[in-house]
Structures are given as structure tokens and as C-alpha cells.
Design an enzyme around this catalytic site. Structure first.
Site, short mmCIF file in Angstrom:
data_model
loop_
_atom_site.label_atom_id
_atom_site.label_comp_id
_atom_site.label_asym_id
_atom_site.label_seq_id
_atom_site.Cartn_x
_atom_site.Cartn_y
_atom_site.Cartn_z
N SER A 185 -35.49 -5.06 20.98
CA SER A 185 -36.92 -4.96 20.53
C SER A 185 -37.32 -3.42 20.83
O SER A 185 -37.00 -2.78 21.55
CB SER A 185 -37.75 -5.76 21.46
OG SER A 185 -38.92 -5.63 21.19
N CYS A 223 -48.44 -15.94 34.88
CA CYS A 223 -49.90 -15.78 35.38
C CYS A 223 -50.65 -16.54 34.29
O CYS A 223 -51.88 -16.02 33.87
CB CYS A 223 -50.54 -14.28 35.47
SG CYS A 223 -49.78 -13.69 36.92
C1 PLP Z 1 -39.37 -8.28 26.08
C2 PLP Z 1 -38.42 -9.40 26.17
C3 PLP Z 1 -38.09 -10.35 25.03
C4 PLP Z 1 -39.21 -10.45 23.83
O1 PLP Z 1 -39.29 -9.52 23.07
P1 PLP Z 1 -40.69 -9.23 22.05
O2 PLP Z 1 -40.02 -8.19 21.10
O3 PLP Z 1 -41.70 -8.92 22.89
O4 PLP Z 1 -40.63 -10.45 21.14
C5 PLP Z 1 -37.16 -11.24 24.93
N1 PLP Z 1 -35.93 -11.04 25.93
C6 PLP Z 1 -36.20 -9.98 26.91
C7 PLP Z 1 -35.21 -10.19 28.02
C8 PLP Z 1 -37.03 -9.34 27.05
O5 PLP Z 1 -37.53 -8.29 28.14
#
Ligand code: PLP
Length: 405
Positions: A201, A328
Site C-alpha cells: 500500500s 476504538c
Molecule cells: C494498513 C494495512 C492494511 C490496509 O491497507 P489499506 O491500503 O489502508 O487498505 C492491510 N494490512 C496491513 C498489515 C496494514 O498495515
């Protein structure tokens, strides 16, 4: 020093100004649709997207054509797991995953379970580590996918991905890893780790929100995925929808920057993180480290402070942004499934704080946060000692201190 201080880099990161700069031309100047094949506007946009795809591929040891853009790691996880389930459902109906995965993996598996698939959710040890031998034992003739995250987003534990990858390869089972917390932070190589599908991401690595990618192996083995989004057939038919060109350009630039500085940045952050830990341990009694002492992300610190409520602590130091291990989303915060999976005591579950350091964390900030946490913990402990003497624990803090505003 600027307030408030941000120490929640696992949740998201600010976009690096160099990334913003790289993105800017792609909003109004080079605004074309990369799917427009018949004019320069489209060609220019397509070129930018392909450059970014190349940068992403290089960073993880893949080929450009194995990288597909999505809206984030959540979507990548959905596409990987549901896509495999749909494509390989005839071969088998069994998936293996782990109790400490992100909800974007666990909830996808649970949905598949409702649709008739069987899911083995492996346990972890007290440090959040999965035993690769448990994975070997869990794999059956009917197993089509193992999904195990590279590094945990709460306690920072890094799984033995190479070993797990090798086991999956030996057994002929596809291996997916959610690497949202790992790519750009620690070395990730889909060849060395025998990874067949990898989610990552942009907004976790100083890029914009709403962009992610899925690596899908093309040879030995060639992974077949069923698209989860129908439409114009973008991304080689795997993910329809007009590409987020500025976001993709930013994602590529952000990952390039991370790779460039990874070695020094890892050392710098691990040093700051260790200082924060040292400092807290010197200033306070009864503090405990959660997660693995060594196998952890360099910028992650997760600690429990006996006798206090994490929520109360965070309310007490509003100028410091950290996170508790609690979801939360409801009025009464419940400890996360990750902390539960480590088997921590009830009291420790409720007194845990995650510190996430990052590119813009300074040593002054670390000093300040250590001092403030120590001060607040002492104050809250004194408060609860002054109230009705009870065993230190969940209810030891007076209700009004922990209440939300
Ligand atoms: C942040 C995160 C996600 C979600 O990613 P997005 O791009 O916000 O949908 C999935 N898995 C892990 C381990 C993350 O840290």
C-alpha cells in the site's frame, strides 16, 4: 519541536513533499486516461503509470507485468484471496492463515468460510510468531492458499517468510503475503521468499492514500486469479476501473525514496526506537515489551504499562499521537485480536500502547514522548492507588479518567 507529535506511523504516514511534487503535474497538466489509446494525452499518462509499475516491480524483485494497481492493501488482499478461491475452488477448498492477520485478510477468509471453504487459522507464540512447522502440518491435499503477513501492523513481529514460502513451494500451495507494513521498510523479495501474491500500500510508505498494488506471479507457478471487479478490463482484466494516475505516480516515487534510504533509515529508526524503550524502562517500573525482542519492524515499539488503562494514558497526553491495541470503533474499546492471540493477561491487554516511529521522527520527539509517558503513567498509577484500593488492573483507574469526551 512541533505539536502534536505523531507516533502512529503504522496507521498511516504523511505524504513526502517530493512525492507531492512528483504527483502535481498529473492532476491538470498530464491528465489523460491511460486507457485512451489514440492520442498523446493517453500515451503520456500510460507512460507515467508504466514507470511507476516498473519502480514497484524493481523494489520487490518482480517483473512489471506482475504488478497490478488497486485502491490499497485491503483491496489487494480481497483480490488475492477471493481471486484464488474462485480460480482454484475445483482443486481444493482449504485455506491456511494466521490469527494475527489484518482484518482485510481474516474477514475475507471468514466470508469464504460462509461460502463453503474451510479455513485453518494458525496460532502464534507469545511473541506473535507463527511456527512454520504448524503451516507444514496444516497443509492438506485440499489446500489452495496460505496467507501470512510479512510483518504485523500492531506488535511489529516479522514472520519467517522465507521458510514458509519454501514449505508452500514444496507442497505446491500458493503463498500470499500481506506486506503493507514491510514493503519499503525492510527488504522484501518475492523470489527469495517464494511469494506468489503480495499486497502492499502507498499510504504506509509516505505516498498518497487510496492506492495499492498486488503482485501476481506469472511463472513457476503461473497464478490464475479471478477478477473481483467487472468493467472495462483494465489491468489486463484483473482490476477494472480507470487508473488513479496521480496516486500511482506518487506510489512509485514514494517506494523509490524508501528503497533509496532503507539501510540508513532502518538503522536510525531502530536506534531511536531502542532509546525510547530504554528510556521508558529506566523511568518506570513494571513495563513490558510486547512482540518479539529481535524479529520486529525497526520502527515499532509496543509496550504495556502495568496498572494503567491505555485509553486513559492517551487521553492524558493528547499532544502525542500513539495507538492502543484496542479497536476504538465502539464506545468500550476491546483489545485487538492480535494482542489476544499473543495470550497476554487481561491486565496487560488493556495497558498496551503502540509507538510507531517514522521518517519525520526526531530524537527530541523521542525524548519528549518518553518523559511525557513516564509522567502520565506515574500520575495515573498514583490516582488509582489513591482510589479504593483494588488489585492493579483493568478497573483500577477511576472511571472518569478513562471516559471519552
Ligand atoms: C494498513 C494495512 C492494511 C490496509 O491497507 P489499506 O491500503 O489502508 O487498505 C492491510 N494490512 C496491513 C498489515 C496494514 O498495515
Amino acid at each position: 519541536m512541533k505539536f502534536p507529535i505523531y507516533m502512529d506511523y503504522h496507521a498511516t504516514t504523511p505524504v513526502d513533499s517530493r512525492v507531492v511534487e512528483a504527483m502535481l503535474p498529473y492532476f491538470s497538466d498530464v491528465f489523460g486516461n491511460p486507457a485512451s489509446r489514440h492520442h498523446q494525452f493517453g500515451w503520456k499518462a500510460e507512460e507515467a503509470v508504466e514507470n511507476a509499475r516498473g519502480a514497484l516491480a524493481r523494489a520487490i524483485g518482480a517483473e512489471s507485468r506482475e504488478v497490478f494497481f488497486t485502491s490499497g492493501a485491503t483491496e489487494s488482499n480481497n483480490l488475492a484471496i477471493k481471486g484464488v478461491a474462485e480460480s482454484y475452488g475445483k482443486k481444493g477448498d482449504h485455506l491456511v492463515t494466521c490469527a494475527t492477520e489484518h482484518h482485510a485478510v481474516l474477514d475475507v477468509c471468514r466470508r469464504l468460510e460462509k461460502q463453503g471453504f474451510r479455513v485453518t487459522e494458525l496460532h502464534v507464540d507469545q511473541y506473535g510468531l507463527v511456527d512454520p512447522e504448524d503451516i507444514r502440518k496444516a497443509i492438506t491435499e485440499k489446500t489452495i492458499l496460505v496467507s501470512l503477513m510479512t510483518a504485523n501492523n500492531e506488535v511489529g513481529t516479522i514472520h519467517p517468510i522465507e521458510t514458509v514460502g519454501r514449505i508452500c513451494r514444496e507442497r505446491g500451495v500458493l503463498f500470499h503475503s500481506d506486506a503493507a507494513q514491510a514493503v519499503g521498510k525492510i527488504p522484501v523479495d518475492v523470489q527469495a521468499m517464494s511469494i506468489d501474491l503480495l499486497s502492499f500500500s502507498s499510504h504506509k510508505i509516505y505516498g498518497p492514500k487510496g492506492v495499492g498494488a498486488l503482485y501476481v506471479r506469472r511463472k513457476s507457478p503461473r497464478v490464475r486469479l479471478t477478477a473481483q471487479m467487472d468493467g472495462g478490463g483494465h489491468e489486463n482484466g484483473l482490476r477494472s476501473g480507470t487508473l488513479n494516475v496521480p496516486g500511482i505516480v506518487g506510489f512509485g516515487k514514494a517506494l523509490e525514496l524508501c528503497v533509496e534510504v532503507m539501510t540508513e533509515e532502518t538503522a536510525r529508526l531502530a536506534h531511536l526506537r531502542d532509546r525510547l524503550k530504554q528510556s521508558l524502562m529506566e523511568k518506570l517500573e513494571d513495563v513490558f515489551l510486547n512482540g518479539h525482542p529481535e524479529r520486529r519492524l525497526p520502527h515499532n515499539l509496543h509496550m504495556s504499562f502495568s496498572g494503567i488503562e491505555a485509553e486513559a494514558l492517551m487521553m492524558d497526553m493528547k499532544e502525542v499521537a500513539v495507538s492502543s491495541g484496542a479497536a476504538c470503533t465502539t464506545a468500550s474499546p476491546e483489545p485487538s485480536h492480535v494482542l489476544r492471540a499473543l495470550g497476554l493477561s487481561e491486565e496487560r491487554l488493556h495497558s498496551s500502547i503502540r509507538f510507531g516511529l517514522g521518517r519525520f521522527t526526531s530524537s527530541e520527539e523521542v525524548e519528549y514522548v518518553a518523559g511525557r509517558v513516564a509522567e502520565c503513567v506515574e500520575r495515573l498509577r498514583a490516582l488509582s492507588a489513591g482510589s479504593t484500593p483494588r488489585k492493579a488492573g483493568r478497573r483500577a483507574v477511576p472511571a472518569q479518567v478513562g471516559e471519552r469526551e
